[in-house]
Design a protein around this motif. Structure first.
Motif, short mmCIF file in Angstrom:
data_model
loop_
_atom_site.label_atom_id
_atom_site.label_comp_id
_atom_site.label_asym_id
_atom_site.label_seq_id
_atom_site.Cartn_x
_atom_site.Cartn_y
_atom_site.Cartn_z
N PHE A 126 -2.47 -5.79 4.80
CA PHE A 126 -1.69 -4.78 4.34
C PHE A 126 -0.39 -4.78 5.04
O PHE A 126 -0.40 -4.57 6.19
CB PHE A 126 -2.56 -3.44 4.26
CG PHE A 126 -3.75 -3.44 3.14
CD1 PHE A 126 -3.29 -3.24 1.62
CD2 PHE A 126 -5.02 -3.72 3.73
CE1 PHE A 126 -4.57 -3.33 0.84
CE2 PHE A 126 -5.92 -3.66 2.82
CZ PHE A 126 -5.88 -3.47 1.30
N GLN B 266 0.87 -1.07 0.16
CA GLN B 266 -0.15 -0.10 0.21
C GLN B 266 0.80 1.12 -0.06
O GLN B 266 2.10 1.17 0.37
CB GLN B 266 -0.88 -0.02 1.01
CG GLN B 266 -0.21 0.20 2.61
CD GLN B 266 -1.14 0.26 3.64
OE1 GLN B 266 -2.07 1.14 3.58
NE2 GLN B 266 -0.73 -0.05 4.81
N ALA C 80 -4.50 6.37 2.33
CA ALA C 80 -3.82 5.25 1.98
C ALA C 80 -4.67 4.43 0.85
O ALA C 80 -5.91 4.40 1.01
CB ALA C 80 -3.66 4.55 3.12
N THR C 81 -3.91 3.72 0.15
CA THR C 81 -4.54 3.04 -1.01
C THR C 81 -5.38 1.70 -0.59
O THR C 81 -6.18 1.28 -1.06
CB THR C 81 -3.55 2.66 -1.89
OG1 THR C 81 -2.55 1.70 -1.39
CG2 THR C 81 -2.90 3.64 -2.84
N SER C 82 -4.97 1.40 0.86
CA SER C 82 -5.71 0.51 1.46
C SER C 82 -7.18 0.95 1.99
O SER C 82 -7.73 0.05 2.27
CB SER C 82 -4.90 -0.15 2.65
OG SER C 82 -4.73 0.83 3.38
#
Length: 277
Positions: free
Chosen positions: A196, A127, A150-152
């Motif tokens: 993640f 991530q 965050a991409t998560s």
């Protein structure tokens, strides 16, 4: 049947040979041979992928060398970590080694196959943290919203990095403010979870001093003569104290200008600034 022996089960098969004789020959002594009949051997073909990502679900397939009539059973080994198995579908719940065992028990005529173990290593997902600030510059006392994400989809934690040259703070929402000029370096971290990996990113905010101006609030005499006096006064937009200095045909004492000779008297107002201005 038809002179061919067929081995029908596991055990000893005794083949007896006899000759009954005839008018010329007497019956021969019978002769026997014992043949030990064993189980039909089999093996298992089970070669799944060796890696996976947490959150994946994978359909597993294992076959016996004897074909579909001998279905293979899949189960999790006791050493497995972070996975589940149902109806031959393995789901990776967290990082670790998922160990799957393939077995085929055999039957009355078929030997049990040697079990086959396959290890599938599940890894966490990468991530990253990104920022969407409206600006990366401000002045002392101003606020910059970093808008980190965050991409998560997990929450981002903010701290001030030790390399900052400005005295600054950041709140839990990523709003940066500073009390002195310089560069404020913010660490944005996402510690990760069972799915993640952790990640860290930095963002710098440049902090400048606020501009200020001076306004003269006193009125200079229109046509002073030698010996007259004048009380100069001015204010700064910063509300900081203004300093007064004179040059030319005058003198300054206790905040009062005295015109000492004929000519030009120059009164200068200054404000030196501080950490904010």
């Amino acid at each position: 049947a038809s002179g061919v022996v067929t081995f029908t089960s596991v055990g000893d098969c005794v083949v007896t040979y006899t000759q009954a004789g005839n008018a010329k020959y007497s019956a021969a002594t019978s002769v026997s041979e014992t043949i030990a009949v064993g189980f039909v051997p089999q093996s298992i073909d089970f070669t799944p992928a060796t890696s996976a990502i947490v959150g994946d679900s994978v359909v597993l397939s294992a076959t016996s060398s004897l074909g579909a009539a001998y279905p293979v059973t899949l189960s999790l080994d006791a050493t497995s970590v972070g996975c589940s198995l149902e109806n031959n579908v393995v789901t990776f719940l967290s990082a670790g080694d998922c160990v799957v065992v393939a077995t085929q028990a055999g039957d009355a005529i078929t030997a049990a196959a040697s079990s086959v173990l396959a290890t599938i290593t599940a890894s966490q997902v990468d991530q990253s943290v990104s920022f969407a600030p409206t600006t990366t510059t401000t002045t002392v006392g101003g606020v910059v919203a970093l808008n980190g994400s965050a991409t998560s989809g997990l929450g981002v934690n903010y701290t001030i990095d030790a390399s900052s040259t400005a005295a600054c703070t950041v709140d839990k929402n990523g709003n940066v403010s500073a009390t002195t000029a310089g560069t404020c370096v913010v660490n944005a971290t996402q510690p990760g979870n069972n799915k993640f990996k952790s990640t860290n990113s930095q963002k710098s905010v440049k902090v400048g001093q606020n501009a200020q101006s001076i306004t003269i609030t006193s009125s200079a005499p229109v046509a002073p003569v030698v010996g007259d006096t004048y009380a100069p006064a001015a204010s700064a937009s910063s509300k900081l104290a203004v300093s007064v200095a004179v040059s030319g045909t005058c003198a300054l004492a206790s905040g009062v200008v005295t015109f000492t000779s004929v000519g030009d008297c120059v009164v200068t107002y200054t404000q030196a600034g501080n950490a904010k201005y």
